[in-house]
Design a protein around this motif. Sequence first.
Motif, PDB file in Angstrom:
ATOM      1  N   THR A   1       0.791  -1.224   0.000  1.00  0.00           N
ATOM      2  CA  THR A   1       0.000   0.000   0.000  1.00  0.00           C
ATOM      3  C   THR A   1       0.827   1.280   0.000  1.00  0.00           C
ATOM      4  O   THR A   1       1.581   1.558   0.936  1.00  0.00           O
ATOM      5  CB  THR A   1      -0.933   0.028   1.232  1.00  0.00           C
TER       6      THR A   1
ATOM      7  N   LYS B   1      -0.735   7.149  -1.933  1.00  0.00           N
ATOM      8  CA  LYS B   1      -1.652   7.304  -3.073  1.00  0.00           C
ATOM      9  C   LYS B   1      -2.197   8.715  -3.346  1.00  0.00           C
ATOM     10  O   LYS B   1      -2.771   8.953  -4.412  1.00  0.00           O
ATOM     11  CB  LYS B   1      -2.832   6.318  -2.985  1.00  0.00           C
TER      12      LYS B   1
ATOM     13  N   ARG C   1      -6.694  10.116  -5.149  1.00  0.00           N
ATOM     14  CA  ARG C   1      -7.103   8.794  -5.652  1.00  0.00           C
ATOM     15  C   ARG C   1      -7.717   8.842  -7.047  1.00  0.00           C
ATOM     16  O   ARG C   1      -7.979   7.799  -7.639  1.00  0.00           O
ATOM     17  CB  ARG C   1      -8.114   8.153  -4.707  1.00  0.00           C
TER      18      ARG C   1
ATOM     19  N   THR D   1       1.750  -3.477   8.534  1.00  0.00           N
ATOM     20  CA  THR D   1       1.634  -4.322   9.716  1.00  0.00           C
ATOM     21  C   THR D   1       2.920  -5.063  10.000  1.00  0.00           C
ATOM     22  O   THR D   1       3.472  -5.712   9.106  1.00  0.00           O
ATOM     23  CB  THR D   1       0.545  -5.389   9.511  1.00  0.00           C
TER      24      THR D   1
ATOM     25  N   ASP E   1     -15.054   2.416   5.837  1.00  0.00           N
ATOM     26  CA  ASP E   1     -14.885   2.041   4.431  1.00  0.00           C
ATOM     27  C   ASP E   1     -14.470   3.271   3.616  1.00  0.00           C
ATOM     28  O   ASP E   1     -13.510   3.219   2.828  1.00  0.00           O
ATOM     29  CB  ASP E   1     -16.203   1.459   3.924  1.00  0.00           C
TER      30      ASP E   1
ATOM     31  N   GLY F   1      -7.643   2.820   5.409  1.00  0.00           N
ATOM     32  CA  GLY F   1      -6.889   2.264   6.517  1.00  0.00           C
ATOM     33  C   GLY F   1      -6.434   3.270   7.556  1.00  0.00           C
ATOM     34  O   GLY F   1      -6.142   2.909   8.692  1.00  0.00           O
TER      35      GLY F   1
END
Lengths: 296, 296, 296, 296
Positions: C51, C54, C57, C91, D285, D289
């Motif tokens: 990820t 970004k 988007r 993570t 949503d 994240g």
Amino acid sequence: FQRCVGMDALNSLHSTTFEIDEKHGTDYHKRFLEFVKMVQKENLVIGGAMTDPKGDRSKGPADQDDPDLFTRIVDKDEKGIYVSGAKAHQTGCINSHWIILMPTVRLTENDKDWAIVGAIPADAKGVTYIYGRQSCDTRSMEEGDIDDGNAKYGGQEALIILDRVFIPWDKVFMNGEYEFASMLIERFTCYHRRSYVCKTGLGDVLIGAAATIADYNGVPKVSHIKDKIIEMTHLNEAIFAAGIASSHQGQKMKSGVYLNDDMLAQVCKHNVTRFPYEISRLAQDIAGGLVVTLPS
Amino acid sequence: FQRCVGMDALNSLHSTTFEIDEKHGTDYHKRFLEFVKMVQKENLVIGGAMTDPKGDRSKGPADQDDPDLFTRIVDKDEKGIYVSGAKAHQTGCINSHWIILMPTVRLTENDKDWAIVGAIPADAKGVTYIYGRQSCDTRSMEEGDIDDGNAKYGGQEALIILDRVFIPWDKVFMNGEYEFASMLIERFTCYHRRSYVCKTGLGDVLIGAAATIADYNGVPKVSHIKDKIIEMTHLNEAIFAAGIASSHQGQKMKSGVYLNDDMLAQVCKHNVTRFPYEISRLAQDIAGGLVVTLPS
Amino acid sequence: FQRCVGMDALNSLHSTTFEIDEKHGTDYHKRFLEFVKMVQKENLVIGGAMTDPKGDRSKGPADQDDPDLFTRIVDKDEKGIYVSGAKAHQTGCINSHWIILMPTVRLTENDKDWAIVGAIPADAKGVTYIYGRQSCDTRSMEEGDIDDGNAKYGGQEALIILDRVFIPWDKVFMNGEYEFASMLIERFTCYHRRSYVCKTGLGDVLIGAAATIADYNGVPKVSHIKDKIIEMTHLNEAIFAAGIASSHQGQKMKSGVYLNDDMLAQVCKHNVTRFPYEISRLAQDIAGGLVVTLPS
Amino acid sequence: FQRCVGMDALNSLHSTTFEIDEKHGTDYHKRFLEFVKMVQKENLVIGGAMTDPKGDRSKGPADQDDPDLFTRIVDKDEKGIYVSGAKAHQTGCINSHWIILMPTVRLTENDKDWAIVGAIPADAKGVTYIYGRQSCDTRSMEEGDIDDGNAKYGGQEALIILDRVFIPWDKVFMNGEYEFASMLIERFTCYHRRSYVCKTGLGDVLIGAAATIADYNGVPKVSHIKDKIIEMTHLNEAIFAAGIASSHQGQKMKSGVYLNDDMLAQVCKHNVTRFPYEISRLAQDIAGGLVVTLPS
Ligand SMILES: Cc1cc2nc3c(=O)[nH]c(=O)nc-3n(C[C@H](O)[C@H](O)[C@H](O)COP(=O)(O)OP(=O)(O)OC[C@H]3O[C@@H](n4cnc5c(N)ncnc54)[C@H](O)[C@@H]3O)c2cc1C
Ligand SMILES: Cc1cc2nc3c(=O)[nH]c(=O)nc-3n(C[C@H](O)[C@H](O)[C@H](O)COP(=O)(O)OP(=O)(O)OC[C@H]3O[C@@H](n4cnc5c(N)ncnc54)[C@H](O)[C@@H]3O)c2cc1C
Ligand SMILES: Cc1cc2nc3c(=O)[nH]c(=O)nc-3n(C[C@H](O)[C@H](O)[C@H](O)COP(=O)(O)OP(=O)(O)OC[C@H]3O[C@@H](n4cnc5c(N)ncnc54)[C@H](O)[C@@H]3O)c2cc1C
Ligand SMILES: Cc1cc2nc3c(=O)[nH]c(=O)nc-3n(C[C@H](O)[C@H](O)[C@H](O)COP(=O)(O)OP(=O)(O)OC[C@H]3O[C@@H](n4cnc5c(N)ncnc54)[C@H](O)[C@@H]3O)c2cc1C
């Protein structure tokens, strides 16, 4: 059968004709009030005919291959106008006295010919009805006395074909003011979506029926049955609540009629498009297999 | 039409007769294997008749006012046994060759007479069928060619009344071993609940139909339409997943047949009692009013 | 802590490097296999860093105002390449030995510089970690012994800033083959979405905790409590079912690894984005107010 | 902080004391009105303390092993009564001026000693507070200025231990009239469940925050984002609707106060126990994240 759609049409036209006149100096509101007087005096049932067949939904009225996919003016003379096109899914039109034709989508300048509102008698020249089928509709024509309540009659929706139907000037309530189409539609749907609160009546019957079957089955005190009936009631009353709240938050329009709250009317409508499925599911769960397999 | 219930009956009886024999020294399993050989050789359709009318659901078979609310043994002689009672909601029984009668609830010692499993020809003496109605069932008898696929035939459920129906000893697979009723029912339902995965076939047809209507309407690329078709697919595949997973986690029984996973079979069943309502709701949303009002 | 993302990276690179080589005649697959050997021999924990931050988007990597919003090659020499950019939400990166950098969106020809896959040691030169907060994360540093299980440690996500980080050629597994970015991402997410099945372990703990509180409260046999625990179990097992089914329907790839079923992996993921909310809701309902107000 | 629970207590006591007096010839209503005058004159914050620890939920107050699991009278003299027990989950009690103690379950004749209503100053002798933890509660004590709004303060719930707390007669509003406990509780909860409509304020903030993040991400016009914000709004307004409808259908009580509609208040409450989970799910949503992994 079915006065609600016509009532929604009358309510939304009350304020919209007033506001068209205000901008354009027309006299639609006066004509409209005369029409309402007649309706009230003669206790007429009015069909509210908004929905057009619409064809290719990615295009507006003027861009369709077939111009009759949306109802429009095709001619006019000193006596009035002539409209062609069609109206689909018309509840109760066959048992109505008069029908009010209204546009069904937001219109642009190109769509001027489709910016038509007018009232016609249900048996006007040039009107053809194509009767729609409903689930189990032949059942009311079968023999036997197992059905109860309104066992011999049913509602109806029909497709209305309009072929050069004449509307005299005093029954024309919009003619070319395309920029008011969306106002009319939004107010009509605002009233109409709140009126779906009527579906809670069907819900009440279903809740009662489910509770009665549980009695027959010897399980009315069983905890999961009670929970399911409570849930059915919760969902049904949630629909009711949204309708009542929408009315309570109503606002006075310039013309003097009240318009219920738009956002809460949408909430009511969304609830109606969801909860009856769950209410039915729970009713079927409580009832067991016999709903599906009962001999008659 | 409908071989699945019979297959579930055969599968669950394979292991249950084996385990009854193991405890009671009976020879049900051998009788059962002979029966299966005949079924396979003659390619017979078997109806699995488990569900009794059940009367007051707060009471067991022996405590009902009417002993025939659950199917039971009423007589026996050297040739076999005689059963009376009824079986409700029997899918496809009228087009079956043989019917296997099985108990429908957990039984106690008092219910010994109701602990009966046996196979009868569908046209055995003493059997009466009361044909059940289905939604729109007369439609396949109407004229017109608008319906497609299996337009002229339909399924059927019937209520079976049993009046002293004779079952020869070699077709009796349980007789009084009441403590095995729940084992048989649990295994039968374990197979059967997993088999509901077949409903995803209907789901696929509905998803395809909805997508086709969106094409006709000129809105296949519209984002909310795509989202709804994805959601329909998600729900349908979630049913499928539970069925496949249940089979994948299957275990071998003592008799040699496999039994799929019980918990995941329940998941499959619960999904089937919920998702099709939402799948239909979305299909109707995508299709618009015509599903309800289409002329035929 | 957390080997799953790295494993998904390894699995998806196995087949993707093979298929890049097949088309471009490169030797990524061989390099990759050497890397895997080292990982297995030294039992290394691998972070899978896909990820990117970004930015806007609505735009791809090459169209962002700031080119570092997606990780990209900034230089190369005979020894290897240099990458800059960032990876968000990583993570377990801080307790990993190596980190595999991969693109995060479908790429076009303009985005060639962003089509980079490579492995770096977690403490490589030019890497900065910005540690992320988690809900109640300071709690494990408080005194007291009321918490149980893994009370003193927690997971972690971090934002990784990459500033001209060097990757030698033998650790580069994609370099400019932009058309394979989507294949890699789709396979990675296919593995990863199925792996969310692990969340059912948390679900099991929550179900057990809820059942234990009901015991303490003296209401374990109460029907609505049992129904809620069954519902929690149903939802949790529905997640599990989708994961298992996805694996069961797996297919062999050209390189020899298996890829689980994509559609069912999505079902698993969608279930995971929905059901845990409902499982928690039911747990809180069963537990009562104390979950929120318990002193510690 | 938090005047609503106290207000619900005052409203429900207005009508209940009136109806106790009507039956028993007591003068609770007069005492109560005097108390309200003081509250209004001094602008006091009132804590409404209904919830007892309750111990084994399958038993009533008199049947518990420990009689203090429900608050009760332990002594009385000519000046007043003495109560012991505890009240759990008491919102805002520590910043209240006075606390009204009320029974928490339907009582039987055996439970007479627990049929006590009375007002005490928050710092009365014999009162101990055990402060409850809240999620991330230490965060407001951390450094940094990333949090906005009410960043330095938080609400609080506490467990109140009552050890022979004295209540003078003029502050006692029920004493032994056990059959009125359920009336008081039902009216209190009727007001209180309608008051959950306040949670829509939090919903509004969340909707706004989600929309803002979508702006930052460059995707505010994306269809699925708009659909999700509409759905969040629908759910939030559905809660609001039930509250407003409940008030609109209110009825005048004998004492002169109004009581909102009970069924619709339950609808409001049920909505509040469900929809915020879905609203949060949608917010997460939309946000992606970073809600979980953001550094601070
Ligand atoms: C029982 C019943 C009674 C009715 N009674 C009446 C009545 O008395 N009078 C009356 O006027 N009408 C009546 N209606 C019609 C009703 O108002 C319409 O069905 C409704 O407005 C939807 O229109 P439609 O059926 O053409 O569906 P469509 O508009 O075709 O919608 C089908 C789907 O396509 C989507 N869609 C369509 N166009 C677009 C687009 N441009 N962009 C994105 N998505 C799009 C919709 O969101 C929907 O999901 C009735 C309908 C029913 C079912
Ligand atoms: C289309 C269809 C096809 C079928 N095909 C077959 C078939 O081929 N063969 C066959 O054997 N059966 C068949 N069945 C029957 C099916 O198995 C039963 O419908 C099902 O087991 C439920 O039984 P019931 O209809 O008697 O409902 P009931 O058992 O009466 O249930 C009604 C409700 O009451 C509740 N309830 C009932 N008893 C109790 C209790 N004691 N305590 C608490 N709650 C209780 C139930 O949970 C349910 O909510 C079919 C059913 C259908 C609908
Ligand atoms: C944030 C917060 C603020 C609060 N503020 C206040 C306040 O200001 N003043 C106040 O008085 N209270 C307050 N409360 C307490 C609140 O009213 C209670 O939490 C609520 O009434 C539930 O009681 P409980 O927590 O004891 O849960 P329980 O009653 O223990 O319920 C736990 C579960 O067990 C079930 N259960 C319990 N007993 C039975 C039974 N006999 N039969 C079947 N099922 C049963 C319940 O349905 C539930 O599912 C607050 C609570 C919270 C969470
Ligand atoms: C706890 C946790 C652990 C994680 N661990 C890892 C890890 O170990 N390694 C790793 O690589 N990643 C990890 N991730 C990152 C995870 O993969 C991303 O959060 C996920 O892919 C979503 O990306 P995002 O957060 O940038 O959200 P966004 O992509 O910004 O999405 C936000 C919303 O905007 C919508 N949206 C975004 N772009 C568009 C568009 N172009 N068109 C329409 N809608 C759009 C999305 O659908 C979504 O609703 C982790 C995330 C979390 C929460």
